[in-house]
Write a protein that holds these residues in place. Structure first.
Motif, PDB file in Angstrom:
ATOM      1  N   ALA A   1       0.844  -1.209   0.000  1.00  0.00           N
ATOM      2  CA  ALA A   1       0.000   0.000   0.000  1.00  0.00           C
ATOM      3  C   ALA A   1       0.874   1.253   0.000  1.00  0.00           C
ATOM      4  CB  ALA A   1      -0.961   0.010   1.185  1.00  0.00           C
ATOM      5  N   THR A   2       1.689   1.370  -1.061  1.00  0.00           N
ATOM      6  CA  THR A   2       2.628   2.481  -1.147  1.00  0.00           C
ATOM      7  C   THR A   2       2.809   2.922  -2.585  1.00  0.00           C
ATOM      8  OG1 THR A   2       4.859   3.212  -0.565  1.00  0.00           O
ATOM      9  CG2 THR A   2       4.661   0.972  -1.389  1.00  0.00           C
ATOM     10  N   ASP A   3       3.241   4.155  -2.734  1.00  0.00           N
ATOM     11  CA  ASP A   3       3.662   4.672  -4.035  1.00  0.00           C
ATOM     12  C   ASP A   3       5.179   4.703  -4.164  1.00  0.00           C
ATOM     13  OD1 ASP A   3       1.030   5.153  -4.936  1.00  0.00           O
ATOM     14  OD2 ASP A   3       0.970   7.102  -3.911  1.00  0.00           O
ATOM     15  N   ASN A   4       5.897   4.119  -3.206  1.00  0.00           N
ATOM     16  CA  ASN A   4       7.352   4.191  -3.211  1.00  0.00           C
ATOM     17  C   ASN A   4       7.951   3.576  -4.474  1.00  0.00           C
ATOM     18  OD1 ASN A   4       7.421   5.341  -0.640  1.00  0.00           O
ATOM     19  ND2 ASN A   4       7.703   3.376   0.395  1.00  0.00           N
ATOM     20  N   ASP A   5       8.741   4.373  -5.199  1.00  0.00           N
ATOM     21  CA  ASP A   5       9.495   3.804  -6.321  1.00  0.00           C
ATOM     22  C   ASP A   5      10.451   2.728  -5.826  1.00  0.00           C
ATOM     23  OD1 ASP A   5       8.306   5.383  -8.260  1.00  0.00           O
ATOM     24  OD2 ASP A   5       9.812   6.970  -8.126  1.00  0.00           O
ATOM     25  N   ALA A   6      11.062   2.966  -4.691  1.00  0.00           N
ATOM     26  CA  ALA A   6      12.076   2.058  -4.146  1.00  0.00           C
ATOM     27  C   ALA A   6      11.401   0.885  -3.445  1.00  0.00           C
ATOM     28  CB  ALA A   6      13.005   2.802  -3.200  1.00  0.00           C
ATOM     29  N   THR A   7      10.766   0.031  -4.240  1.00  0.00           N
ATOM     30  CA  THR A   7      10.122  -1.182  -3.748  1.00  0.00           C
ATOM     31  C   THR A   7      10.714  -2.332  -4.539  1.00  0.00           C
ATOM     32  OG1 THR A   7       8.098   0.014  -3.189  1.00  0.00           O
ATOM     33  CG2 THR A   7       7.924  -2.374  -3.429  1.00  0.00           C
ATOM     34  N   VAL A   8      11.498  -3.188  -3.877  1.00  0.00           N
ATOM     35  CA  VAL A   8      12.279  -4.204  -4.572  1.00  0.00           C
ATOM     36  C   VAL A   8      12.289  -5.484  -3.732  1.00  0.00           C
ATOM     37  CG1 VAL A   8      13.744  -2.445  -5.651  1.00  0.00           C
ATOM     38  CG2 VAL A   8      14.480  -3.491  -3.494  1.00  0.00           C
ATOM     39  N   LEU A   9      13.046  -6.465  -4.199  1.00  0.00           N
ATOM     40  CA  LEU A   9      13.308  -7.678  -3.437  1.00  0.00           C
ATOM     41  C   LEU A   9      14.776  -7.728  -3.061  1.00  0.00           C
ATOM     42  CD1 LEU A   9      11.466 -10.346  -5.650  1.00  0.00           C
ATOM     43  CD2 LEU A   9      10.516  -9.097  -3.693  1.00  0.00           C
ATOM     44  N   VAL A  10      15.058  -8.163  -1.851  1.00  0.00           N
ATOM     45  CA  VAL A  10      16.419  -8.507  -1.450  1.00  0.00           C
ATOM     46  C   VAL A  10      16.518 -10.024  -1.532  1.00  0.00           C
ATOM     47  CG1 VAL A  10      18.103  -8.514   0.426  1.00  0.00           C
ATOM     48  CG2 VAL A  10      16.656  -6.505   0.050  1.00  0.00           C
ATOM     49  N   ASP A  11      17.514 -10.511  -2.257  1.00  0.00           N
ATOM     50  CA  ASP A  11      17.658 -11.958  -2.415  1.00  0.00           C
ATOM     51  C   ASP A  11      18.223 -12.564  -1.146  1.00  0.00           C
ATOM     52  OD1 ASP A  11      16.658 -12.009  -4.971  1.00  0.00           O
ATOM     53  OD2 ASP A  11      18.603 -11.736  -5.907  1.00  0.00           O
ATOM     54  N   GLY A  12      17.381 -13.278  -0.429  1.00  0.00           N
ATOM     55  CA  GLY A  12      17.746 -13.879   0.847  1.00  0.00           C
ATOM     56  C   GLY A  12      16.496 -14.042   1.678  1.00  0.00           C
ATOM     57  N   THR A  13      16.621 -14.631   2.841  1.00  0.00           N
ATOM     58  CA  THR A  13      15.477 -14.806   3.725  1.00  0.00           C
ATOM     59  C   THR A  13      15.039 -13.456   4.279  1.00  0.00           C
ATOM     60  OG1 THR A  13      16.825 -15.104   5.699  1.00  0.00           O
ATOM     61  CG2 THR A  13      16.381 -17.072   4.368  1.00  0.00           C
ATOM     62  N   SER A  14      13.982 -13.466   5.053  1.00  0.00           N
ATOM     63  CA  SER A  14      13.470 -12.217   5.624  1.00  0.00           C
ATOM     64  C   SER A  14      14.538 -11.503   6.441  1.00  0.00           C
ATOM     65  CB  SER A  14      12.241 -12.493   6.490  1.00  0.00           C
ATOM     66  OG  SER A  14      12.477 -13.540   7.405  1.00  0.00           O
ATOM     67  N   ARG A  15      15.436 -12.262   7.067  1.00  0.00           N
ATOM     68  CA  ARG A  15      16.501 -11.638   7.845  1.00  0.00           C
ATOM     69  C   ARG A  15      17.455 -10.850   6.947  1.00  0.00           C
ATOM     70  NH1 ARG A  15      19.089 -14.604  13.008  1.00  0.00           N
ATOM     71  NH2 ARG A  15      16.881 -15.141  13.093  1.00  0.00           N
ATOM     72  N   ALA A  16      17.610 -11.280   5.689  1.00  0.00           N
ATOM     73  CA  ALA A  16      18.429 -10.526   4.746  1.00  0.00           C
ATOM     74  C   ALA A  16      17.832  -9.145   4.513  1.00  0.00           C
ATOM     75  CB  ALA A  16      18.556 -11.286   3.423  1.00  0.00           C
ATOM     76  N   GLY A  17      16.510  -9.064   4.440  1.00  0.00           N
ATOM     77  CA  GLY A  17      15.867  -7.765   4.287  1.00  0.00           C
ATOM     78  C   GLY A  17      16.090  -6.875   5.492  1.00  0.00           C
TER      79      GLY A  17
END
Length: 408
Positions: free
Chosen positions: A58-74
């Motif tokens: 629920a955001t307009d953020n351009d900076a919305t991506v995936l970090v490759d790794g488990t949730s702890r990587a994020g």
């Protein structure tokens, strides 16, 4: 030489606090053929996945991506990129994963300040306000839903506190996103991270992340300073981002229009993450939250119908997981093993002060459905009887069915 047989996992119904059984379409998506990292299909899929997760967050953020790794990587990417050594970070702790945020902030060389409430409670806004005014942090790091206690921390008023005090606001929504309300922009969050393995209904291994313009500016300012550090040949300077892999400035450049090479995107996880978001949005974001609420209420009623005591402040419980006190005289680990061995159903234990005291039972993602709830309650009743617990015959299933009948 003898070679092992092809992988053939046993059939399991994963009804613990996560990971959970993935949506079948997610598993199918992850079996799709690989393409090169700069194949037009690949880059288009990355862009498409970004737009899907903007809707999930629920955001307009351009900076919305995936970090490759488990949730702890994020989590680690957010902390190490947003926090300079010496920055003050405030971490309100109401379970195990608050302690994790504090530890990762310490590893980022922050000056970490914590406040705590007993496990089973959440923070009133006034306590967070007082701590912000006292500590004056650069970053507030707060778990939304902590599966160790099953509690859901209200966030809707905290963003305004952070804005008024010039504080960046980050939350770990690993356990809650997709199954509980989450409004990134409306709540004033600057950074949020999650994983796929809970309400989003996928496997662990990809960490969705979204960043506000203010958060991106902090990251970009460090990138600019780092360039000067490299030029000066001083890698010990305090603004140097101490991870290459988790440097969000570099990750954003990789996902951005320039597609600057950072790493080889985890293609199969990208496919899975895309499908997790697609399934959620196809059903409807609010509908999925309502589904988690319904089946969470049915499981809550069901365990109470078996005479079990629910741990914590139920008014602030996550929709997707419930903690129940292990009945006196019942060996907790042996009962969990019986659930797994005899019925193929996994439920969870817990950590720290709750280890050996509670079981945690999840209803999330693909398993937030009627048959999974009723099968779990019927099996749990059988196991409890085996270990001598005096449970009402059919009490769990009947109580859950009352919830379903009332909702129909």
């Amino acid at each position: 030489m003898t070679f092992p047989a092809p992988i053939d996992p046993p059939a399991r119904l994963l009804m613990g606090p996560g990971p959970i059984s993935a949506y079948p379409s997610v598993l199918r998506a992850m079996s799709a053929p690989l393409v090169g990292q700069y194949d037009p299909f690949m880059t288009a899929t990355m862009t498409e996945t970004q737009e899907l997760y903007r809707q999930v967050w629920a955001t307009d953020n351009d900076a919305t991506v995936l970090v490759d790794g488990t949730s702890r990587a994020g989590i680690e990417a957010a902390m190490i990129s947003l926090v300079r050594p010496g920055d003050r970070v405030l971490v309100p702790i109401f379970g195990r994963f608050g302690h994790l945020l504090a530890e990762i902030a310490e590893r980022a060389m922050a000056e970490v300040h914590t406040i705590e409430v007993p496990w089973g409670e959440v923070f009133p806004v006034s306590a967070v306000r007082d701590a912000i005014e006292r500590v004056k942090p650069h970053l507030l790091a707060l778990v939304q839903g902590d599966t160790s206690t099953t509690m859901l921390q209200p966030l809707d008023e905290i963003g305004e506190l952070c804005r008024a005090n010039g504080v960046l606001f980050y939350t770990d929504a690993t356990a809650s996103l997709g199954g509980n309300a989450f409004e990134m922009d409306a709540w004033g969050l600057d950074a949020a991270t999650a994983g796929l393995q809970k309400c989003l209904g996928g496997p662990s291994g990809s960490a969705p992340i979204s960043l506000s313009d203010a958060a991106v500016e902090v990251i970009r300012s460090r990138t600019r300073i780092e360039a000067g550090i490299r030029e000066a040949g001083d890698p010990t300077a305090s603004d140097f981002v101490r991870s290459n892999y988790f440097d969000l400035g570099m990750i954003l450049d990789y996902w951005g229009p320039r597609r600057l090479n950072h790493h080889t995107e985890a293609t199969t996880m990208l496919y899975g993450a895309r499908e997790c978001a697609r399934v959620l949005l196809l059903e409807g974001r609010d509908a999925v939250i309502d589904r988690h609420r319904l089946h969470g209420e049915a499981m809550l009623a069901g365990v109470r119908g078996l005479g079990l005591t629910v741990f914590g402040d139920v008014a602030h419980k996550m929709s997707n997981v419930v903690a129940v006190e292990i009945p006196e005289g019942v060996p907790g680990d042996a009962a969990r093993s019986a659930m797994l061995d005899d019925f193929g159903i996994e439920i969870g234990t817990s950590f720290g002060p709750l280890h050996g005291r509670v079981w945690r039972i999840g209803t999330m993602g693909y398993n937030a459905r009627t048959d999974a709830v009723l099968q779990t309650l019927a099996s749990l009743e059988t196991v409890l009887r085996r270990f001598g617990a005096p449970v009402p015959a059919g009490g769990g299933v009947e109580a859950a069915n009352d919830v379903y009948r009332a909702a129909s």
